[in-house]
Design an enzyme around this catalytic site. Structure first.
Site, mmCIF file in Angstrom:
data_model
loop_
_atom_site.group_PDB
_atom_site.id
_atom_site.type_symbol
_atom_site.label_atom_id
_atom_site.label_comp_id
_atom_site.label_asym_id
_atom_site.label_seq_id
_atom_site.Cartn_x
_atom_site.Cartn_y
_atom_site.Cartn_z
ATOM 1 N N ASP A 127 12.844 -2.708 14.761
ATOM 2 C CA ASP A 127 13.886 -1.760 14.335
ATOM 3 C C ASP A 127 13.304 -0.350 14.376
ATOM 4 O OD1 ASP A 127 16.261 -0.758 13.355
ATOM 5 O OD2 ASP A 127 15.897 -1.331 11.272
ATOM 6 N N GLU A 138 0.841 -1.194 0.000
ATOM 7 C CA GLU A 138 0.000 0.000 0.000
ATOM 8 C C GLU A 138 0.881 1.252 0.000
ATOM 9 O OE1 GLU A 138 -3.152 2.022 3.201
ATOM 10 O OE2 GLU A 138 -1.980 0.262 3.746
ATOM 11 N N PHE A 139 0.537 2.223 -0.809
ATOM 12 C CA PHE A 139 1.232 3.505 -0.770
ATOM 13 C C PHE A 139 0.563 4.369 0.289
ATOM 14 C CE2 PHE A 139 1.857 7.931 -1.832
ATOM 15 C CZ PHE A 139 3.210 7.989 -2.133
ATOM 16 N N ILE A 140 1.370 4.917 1.177
ATOM 17 C CA ILE A 140 0.809 5.795 2.214
ATOM 18 C C ILE A 140 1.270 7.220 1.943
ATOM 19 C CG2 ILE A 140 0.847 6.366 4.682
ATOM 20 C CD1 ILE A 140 0.855 3.424 5.299
HETATM 21 N N1 LIG Z 1 4.266 2.353 2.077
HETATM 22 C C1 LIG Z 1 4.883 3.474 1.747
HETATM 23 N N2 LIG Z 1 4.221 4.440 1.088
HETATM 24 C C2 LIG Z 1 4.842 5.576 0.712
HETATM 25 N N3 LIG Z 1 6.133 5.848 0.956
HETATM 26 C C3 LIG Z 1 6.843 4.915 1.631
HETATM 27 C C4 LIG Z 1 6.265 3.695 2.051
HETATM 28 N N4 LIG Z 1 7.212 2.969 2.703
HETATM 29 C C5 LIG Z 1 8.322 3.705 2.687
HETATM 30 N N5 LIG Z 1 8.114 4.880 2.037
HETATM 31 C C6 LIG Z 1 9.106 5.935 1.779
HETATM 32 O O1 LIG Z 1 10.159 5.364 1.032
HETATM 33 C C7 LIG Z 1 11.406 5.569 1.666
HETATM 34 C C8 LIG Z 1 12.245 4.313 1.508
HETATM 35 O O2 LIG Z 1 11.604 3.215 2.141
HETATM 36 P P1 LIG Z 1 12.381 2.289 3.168
HETATM 37 O O3 LIG Z 1 12.947 3.100 4.278
HETATM 38 O O4 LIG Z 1 11.444 1.182 3.527
HETATM 39 O O5 LIG Z 1 13.544 1.799 2.231
HETATM 40 P P2 LIG Z 1 14.681 0.722 2.424
HETATM 41 O O6 LIG Z 1 15.728 1.036 1.429
HETATM 42 O O7 LIG Z 1 14.072 -0.652 2.362
HETATM 43 O O8 LIG Z 1 15.102 0.896 3.898
HETATM 44 P P3 LIG Z 1 16.366 1.471 4.657
HETATM 45 O O9 LIG Z 1 15.865 2.782 5.197
HETATM 46 O O10 LIG Z 1 16.572 0.439 5.727
HETATM 47 O O11 LIG Z 1 17.471 1.592 3.709
HETATM 48 C C9 LIG Z 1 11.077 5.883 3.113
HETATM 49 O O12 LIG Z 1 11.983 6.791 3.644
HETATM 50 C C10 LIG Z 1 9.692 6.471 3.046
HETATM 51 O O13 LIG Z 1 9.772 7.880 2.914
#
Ligand SMILES: Nc1ncnc2c1ncn2[C@@H]1O[C@H](COP(=O)(O)OP(=O)(O)OP(=O)(O)O)[C@@H](O)[C@H]1O
Length: 330
Positions: A234, A129-131
């Site tokens: 985490d 889901e996109f939030i």
């Molecule tokens: N479900 C979502 N809907 C919209 N934006 C999201 C969603 N999940 C994450 N994001 C955005 O996307 C960015 C990257 O996601 P996330 O932090 O999960 O990436 P990652 O590379 O898997 O993790 P890490 O931060 O451990 O490197 C987040 O900082 C957040 O702003």
């Protein structure tokens, strides 16, 4: 094939035991086989099970370190997609099952996971889901209450652990089920990180002192009833946000069932204030000896930071170990 995991419909590739083809009917078999060989499984899922007929825009989303993130706009709404070009689907399987478990509690907001799987060129993807995030920081008191509600609702019949191993940062996190929290935390959390420090840095000092501590932590848990609770695993400020209504949202978990207090292991970079803790403890009352165990739970994450980012975090981990060895006369 849609398989229901509790309340949450997840596609078949979200289940741990993927090689199930022989048991599927021929039609289902064909559908699954097509998904595996598809050149663009993300697009394919969005245009089928995602109920979209058109993807109108794909835009990059910044902020993550490990994966590439994108926002898919479609005529059936928005989807959030992460891809990783080198790591196989097990990392996103852990994320999907963790998000799914938290989602099922119906407490704090988390993105609903839809699908994960392998990319045809190697690597993997997850669709969720996109939030739409709001500009305000989440209300600390609401965050504390909702997190406690999740801890209270997320129960395990299998003890401490999780359905699959997952990752904390990019470090593997072992979640083998155990009925004994002290053994689980000593072996799979502290012990695993200590071994990693020995293997990658040859740090026998931290390994030996850390192992001495692991053998001596029992008294820190005197008079505490420890029940397995669903943890985000985490929880630091980078994984906490709020939606456009100001409701707290937590992301990017490393879920497992553990002692609720272990959730505060990243509190040194989570920004939890007084109102967060007072709301939390109204729902999950503070247990005797909480203050004495705080650093023990931080130690796991300091060791993980040492293993991930190098010697800058060694002294914090070492001084926690030394303080406990003195306190416990170990
Ligand atoms: N479900 C979502 N809907 C919209 N934006 C999201 C969603 N999940 C994450 N994001 C955005 O996307 C960015 C990257 O996601 P996330 O932090 O999960 O990436 P990652 O590379 O898997 O993790 P890490 O931060 O451990 O490197 C987040 O900082 C957040 O702003």
């Amino acid at each position: 094939m849609v398989v229901h995991v509790g309340l949450l419909p997840l596609s078949s590739s979200c289940l741990p035991s993927l090689p199930r083809l022989p048991r599927l009917s021929s039609t289902k078999h064909r559908t699954f086989a097509m998904a595996v060989v598809s050149e663009d499984p993300v697009r394919e899922w969005i245009l089928s099970e995602g109920n979209a007929t058109q993807i109108t825009r794909i835009s990059p989303v910044g902020g993550g370190c490990i994966n590439r993130a994108s926002h898919y706009d479609t005529d059936a709404g928005s989807f959030f997609v992460k891809t990783n070009r080198s790591i196989g689907p097990s990392m996103f399987e852990g994320e999907a099952l963790g998000l799914g478990a938290m989602f099922e509690t119906g407490t704090i907001r988390v993105p609903k996971p839809f699908k994960f799987g392998p990319l045809p060129t190697g690597g993997s993807y997850i669709i969720m889901e996109f939030i739409e995030f709001g500009s305000r920081r989440s209300n600390q008191s609401v965050l504390g209450r909702k997190l406690a509600e999740m801890h209270k609702a997320g129960k395990s019949e299998k003890g401490f652990g999780f359905e699959v191993n997952n990752t904390v940062g990019s470090t593997p996190q072992i979640n083998t089920w155990s009925s004994d929290w002290i053994q689980f935390y000593g072996e799979h959390r502290l012990g695993y990180q200590l071994q990693l420090a020995l293997d990658q840095y040859g740090d026998s000092t931290i390994y030996e002192k850390g192992q001495r501590l692991v053998k001596s932590i029992g008294p820190l848990f005197d008079n505490v009833v420890i029940e397995p609770c669903l943890l985000h695993g985490d929880l630091w400020s980078g994984n906490i946000s709020s939606d456009k209504n100001g409701e707290p949202v937590i992301l990017d978990p490393a879920c497992y069932y553990g002692h609720s207090e272990a959730e505060f292991g990243m509190s040194w970079c989570a920004g939890f204030g007084g109102s967060f803790y007072s709301s939390y403890f109204e729902v999950m009352p503070k247990q005797p000896g909480f203050e004495k165990r705080k650093d023990l739970y931080m130690l796991y994450h300091y060791l993980n930071h040492y293993n991930l980012f190098g010697s800058g975090y060694r002294s914090s981990a070492m001084s926690i170990i030394d303080d406990y060895l003195r306190m416990l006369k170990a």
